[in-house]
Scaffold this active site. Structure first.
Site, short mmCIF file in Angstrom:
data_model
loop_
_atom_site.label_atom_id
_atom_site.label_comp_id
_atom_site.label_asym_id
_atom_site.label_seq_id
_atom_site.Cartn_x
_atom_site.Cartn_y
_atom_site.Cartn_z
N HIS A 182 0.89 -1.11 0.02
CA HIS A 182 0.14 0.03 0.08
C HIS A 182 0.87 1.29 -0.12
O HIS A 182 0.74 2.40 -0.71
CB HIS A 182 -0.91 0.05 1.36
CG HIS A 182 -1.81 1.18 1.57
ND1 HIS A 182 -2.96 1.36 0.99
CD2 HIS A 182 -1.25 2.33 1.93
CE1 HIS A 182 -3.35 2.55 1.37
NE2 HIS A 182 -2.36 3.37 1.91
N GLU A 183 1.96 1.28 0.83
CA GLU A 183 2.65 2.45 1.02
C GLU A 183 3.70 2.32 -0.29
O GLU A 183 3.78 3.63 -0.77
CB GLU A 183 3.65 2.45 2.14
CG GLU A 183 2.98 2.41 3.55
CD GLU A 183 1.87 3.32 3.68
OE1 GLU A 183 2.11 4.50 3.41
OE2 GLU A 183 1.05 3.16 4.36
#
Length: 292
Positions: free
Chosen positions: A142-143
């Site tokens: 996600h990051e």
């Protein structure tokens, strides 16, 4: 309520400093007579502040969260973390970020940096301890999605635009109050101009933040989708469900300046809800389930 009061106080301080600086630079002599010059000066000032924040973002993140960068992995956990980020970054087509761990019991993570090939990805110690390896990988994906999508630069540009128009319209309003309402007939602006300008900047600043946070919430769905592509939809949903279980159990210590780039945000109502950097977790999970 305390978070909103702190938000208002911070914005007031920033706007006062901006107004004083513009006065010292002589910019506030453009109080409405020449809108083109006023807009140019406001754009220079508004974008400069945003880009300074962007270029200092990694340094500020490390200092504010106490993140320890893993220069040389010392444990198996650190080795796994670095190698996982390296693989995800390669799959996403971005440069290898700096990898760090910040000492917090809460489960959270963030990404920041001024470009796709010079970023920082950090996770909390609590997330590493309580999430499964698949869930940690999904959070990291996600990051990395934030980095690959260029979200830091995008939000900086949006912030620069809204800063420009907040300052521009606040000064037009200040000039109107000073000349039309208070009937100041002097060549220069009077005290009414400065008071009205600061008040307008405060109100418009809140409205501008609502716009920026709306973009932030939209961007969060894109990062979830990137995480699902890199780590698997099931793992991404599992990580969000784990965050959902933990939400509300631990007060967040993520600085507000990094909240928009974290994996999790708190659920708020009313005005505070409009200032949320993240959509509700159940909405994000439903979006991924629809994706399949």
């Amino acid at each position: 309520m305390m978070r909103i009061l702190l938000f208002l106080a911070t914005n007031l301080a920033v706007l006062v400093v901006a107004s004083i600086t513009l006065k010292l630079l002589g910019v506030d002599r453009y109080t409405g007579q020449n809108h083109g010059d006023l807009l140019i000066f406001c754009a220079v000032f508004g974008f400069t502040g945003s880009f300074i924040s962007l270029f200092l973002s990694k340094w500020m993140a490390k200092k504010s969260t106490g993140t320890q960068i893993i220069d040389q992995p010392r444990t198996r956990q650190e080795q796994w973390l670095v190698s996982t980020v390296e693989r995800l970054a390669r799959d996403a087509g971005v440069g290898m970020p700096e990898v760090g761990i910040f000492p917090a019991y809460e489960a959270n993570a963030f990404a920041t940096g001024w470009n796709r090939n010079n970023s920082l990805v950090a996770v909390s110690q609590g997330l590493l301890e309580r999430f499964s390896p698949e869930e940690v990988e999904a959070v990291l994906a996600h990051e990395i999605g934030h980095v690959a999508n260029g979200d830091m630069v995008t939000l900086t540009l949006i912030q620069g635009v809204v800063n420009t128009f907040v300052m521009f319209f606040a000064r037009i309003f200040g000039n109107f109050v000073d000349k039309a309402v208070l009937k100041n007939e002097n060549d220069g602006p009077g005290i009414g101009y400065y008071v009205a300008t600061i008040a307008a900047e405060l109100v418009l600043g809140i409205l501008a933040s609502i716009i920026v946070m709306w973009f932030s919430r939209k961007r969060e769905f894109r990062a979830d989708e990137a995480g699902a592509q890199l780590a698997g939809t099931g793992a991404m949903i599992s990580a969000l469900r784990r965050l959902q279980i933990e939400s509300g159990q631990v007060e967040s210590h993520m600085p507000d300046s990094l909240a928009a780039f974290g994996i999790s945000g708190s659920l708020k109502n009313g005005l505070a809800g409009l200032l949320m950097s993240h959509p509700p977790l159940e909405v994000r999970i439903a979006a991924l389930q629809q994706r399949g």
